[in-house]
Structures are given as structure tokens and as C-alpha cells.
Design a protein around this motif. Sequence first.
Motif, PDB file in Angstrom:
ATOM      1  N   PRO A  52       0.845  -1.201   0.000  1.00  0.00           N
ATOM      2  CA  PRO A  52       0.000   0.000   0.000  1.00  0.00           C
ATOM      3  C   PRO A  52       0.876   1.244   0.000  1.00  0.00           C
ATOM      4  N   GLU A  53       0.303   2.348  -0.438  1.00  0.00           N
ATOM      5  CA  GLU A  53       1.045   3.607  -0.439  1.00  0.00           C
ATOM      6  C   GLU A  53       1.353   4.004   0.992  1.00  0.00           C
ATOM      7  N   LYS A  54       2.576   4.524   1.205  1.00  0.00           N
ATOM      8  CA  LYS A  54       2.969   4.938   2.544  1.00  0.00           C
ATOM      9  C   LYS A  54       2.383   6.311   2.833  1.00  0.00           C
ATOM     10  N   LYS A  55       1.916   6.468   4.052  1.00  0.00           N
ATOM     11  CA  LYS A  55       1.413   7.768   4.492  1.00  0.00           C
ATOM     12  C   LYS A  55       2.602   8.645   4.839  1.00  0.00           C
ATOM     13  N   GLU A  56       2.464   9.920   4.523  1.00  0.00           N
ATOM     14  CA  GLU A  56       3.526  10.853   4.836  1.00  0.00           C
ATOM     15  C   GLU A  56       3.499  11.152   6.331  1.00  0.00           C
ATOM     16  N   ALA A  57       4.660  11.128   6.935  1.00  0.00           N
ATOM     17  CA  ALA A  57       4.758  11.369   8.373  1.00  0.00           C
ATOM     18  C   ALA A  57       4.488  12.838   8.688  1.00  0.00           C
ATOM     19  N   THR A  58       3.893  13.068   9.834  1.00  0.00           N
ATOM     20  CA  THR A  58       3.608  14.437  10.268  1.00  0.00           C
ATOM     21  C   THR A  58       4.131  14.646  11.680  1.00  0.00           C
ATOM     22  N   GLY A  59       4.300  15.897  12.029  1.00  0.00           N
ATOM     23  CA  GLY A  59       4.674  16.260  13.391  1.00  0.00           C
ATOM     24  C   GLY A  59       6.016  15.719  13.813  1.00  0.00           C
ATOM     25  N   ILE A  60       6.070  15.183  15.022  1.00  0.00           N
ATOM     26  CA  ILE A  60       7.313  14.704  15.629  1.00  0.00           C
ATOM     27  C   ILE A  60       7.905  13.544  14.839  1.00  0.00           C
ATOM     28  N   GLU A  61       7.032  12.720  14.245  1.00  0.00           N
ATOM     29  CA  GLU A  61       7.495  11.569  13.453  1.00  0.00           C
ATOM     30  C   GLU A  61       8.278  12.048  12.228  1.00  0.00           C
ATOM     31  N   ALA A  62       7.809  13.087  11.567  1.00  0.00           N
ATOM     32  CA  ALA A  62       8.504  13.647  10.410  1.00  0.00           C
ATOM     33  C   ALA A  62       9.854  14.205  10.828  1.00  0.00           C
ATOM     34  N   TYR A  63       9.894  14.863  11.973  1.00  0.00           N
ATOM     35  CA  TYR A  63      11.145  15.425  12.492  1.00  0.00           C
ATOM     36  C   TYR A  63      12.157  14.310  12.746  1.00  0.00           C
ATOM     37  N   ARG A  64      11.709  13.221  13.405  1.00  0.00           N
ATOM     38  CA  ARG A  64      12.607  12.104  13.696  1.00  0.00           C
ATOM     39  C   ARG A  64      13.111  11.444  12.412  1.00  0.00           C
ATOM     40  N   ASN A  65      12.234  11.300  11.411  1.00  0.00           N
ATOM     41  CA  ASN A  65      12.645  10.700  10.133  1.00  0.00           C
ATOM     42  C   ASN A  65      13.705  11.543   9.444  1.00  0.00           C
ATOM     43  N   ARG A  66      13.549  12.880   9.476  1.00  0.00           N
ATOM     44  CA  ARG A  66      14.548  13.762   8.859  1.00  0.00           C
ATOM     45  C   ARG A  66      15.870  13.667   9.605  1.00  0.00           C
ATOM     46  N   ARG A  67      15.819  13.573  10.925  1.00  0.00           N
ATOM     47  CA  ARG A  67      17.036  13.490  11.724  1.00  0.00           C
ATOM     48  C   ARG A  67      17.771  12.183  11.465  1.00  0.00           C
ATOM     49  N   ASN A  68      17.029  11.082  11.306  1.00  0.00           N
ATOM     50  CA  ASN A  68      17.642   9.776  11.056  1.00  0.00           C
ATOM     51  C   ASN A  68      18.305   9.711   9.684  1.00  0.00           C
ATOM     52  N   VAL A  69      17.772  10.453   8.718  1.00  0.00           N
ATOM     53  CA  VAL A  69      18.341  10.446   7.373  1.00  0.00           C
ATOM     54  C   VAL A  69      19.671  11.185   7.366  1.00  0.00           C
ATOM     55  N   GLN A  70      19.791  12.272   8.145  1.00  0.00           N
ATOM     56  CA  GLN A  70      21.018  13.084   8.136  1.00  0.00           C
ATOM     57  C   GLN A  70      22.064  12.453   8.947  1.00  0.00           C
TER      58      GLN A  70
END
Length: 173
Positions: free
Chosen positions: A155-173
Motif C-alpha cells: 500500500p502507499e505509505k502515508k507521509e509522516a507528520t509532526g514529531i514523526e517527520a522530524y525524527r525521520n529527517r534526523r535519522n536520514v542526516q
Amino acid sequence: MAGRPSKPVELIVLENKNHITKAEIKARKQAEDALKTNSPLVETEAVKKNKIAHKEFLRLKKLYENIEFVEALDTQIVNRYCLGVSEMIRLREILDKMENVLDDKDLDGGDVAKAYTAINNLEGKLQQQEKLLLSYEDRLFLNPAGRMRAIPKKPEKKEATGIEAYRNRRNVQ
């Protein structure tokens, strides 16, 4: 298109396989339903006029009555198959007649060689055309197996919002 072809979701559920999530099952079910037209197979005029092809169409239509994935979208491939069966029978009869002519003892070597060359060329062209049609049918999803491969498995992945989006960006860097 490596690997095994996809199974319909209903079959996976019936087999009680738990290798996909409920969200994946729902997404695949929606994709499968979008491919259905709920219209029956229709016999083309060319098939109706050809006695052998017509008989083959009726046989296949009876077999496909209880299969959901074979319906109006498959009309052209089923009719083409029926005409192909008829053509192969007709060509086999012609080739048999040509071989009977070869059994005639009054033919010289040149005539025999020409007959063998004609038979060989005819069979080669038929095999080429069959391969071409099969590749088109597969690539254009004109057969049930091709359509099953077209259904997305995840299924299509839902885009993360809020704190989850912040954590995902931090993990990528």
C-alpha cells in the motif's frame, strides 16, 4: 518481471497466509476490484464465422464462467487464441498434405527440396508470430496473469507528520 506471479487476495486469505498486512490486503483488493468490468466475454465476428474457432470459444467461455478475472477485458486475447487454434489446425492439415505430396515417388530432388523449404519457412513464421503475440499480451496486461502482476503489492505509505517527520529527517542526516 522476476519471481512468481501474484496470487489474488482472496486466494491468499483463503490459504490463511499471514505474510502481508491487513493494509496490504485492503490495497490489493481495491486494485483488483478496479480491474474488473463485470462484463462477459464477447465473441468477435471472425470467430463466429470460423467453425473451429467458434467451437473453441464456446468451450473456453464455459470454463471461464466461474473465474472472476477472465471477463470483457480478455475478449480480444480469448478470440485471438481461438483463431490461433483454428489457424494451427488448418496449417497442420496443409502441412500434412504437403508431406503426403513428398511421399509421391514421381517427384525429383529439386521439388522435394522446395517443399521442405516451404514447410520449414511456414513453421518458422508461425512460431515467430506466436512469440510476438505472447510478449505483447504480457506487456500490455491483456491476460489475467499480466494483470495480476500489475497489482501493487504494498500500500502507499502515508507521509509522516509532526514529531514523526522530524525524527525521520534526523535519522536520514
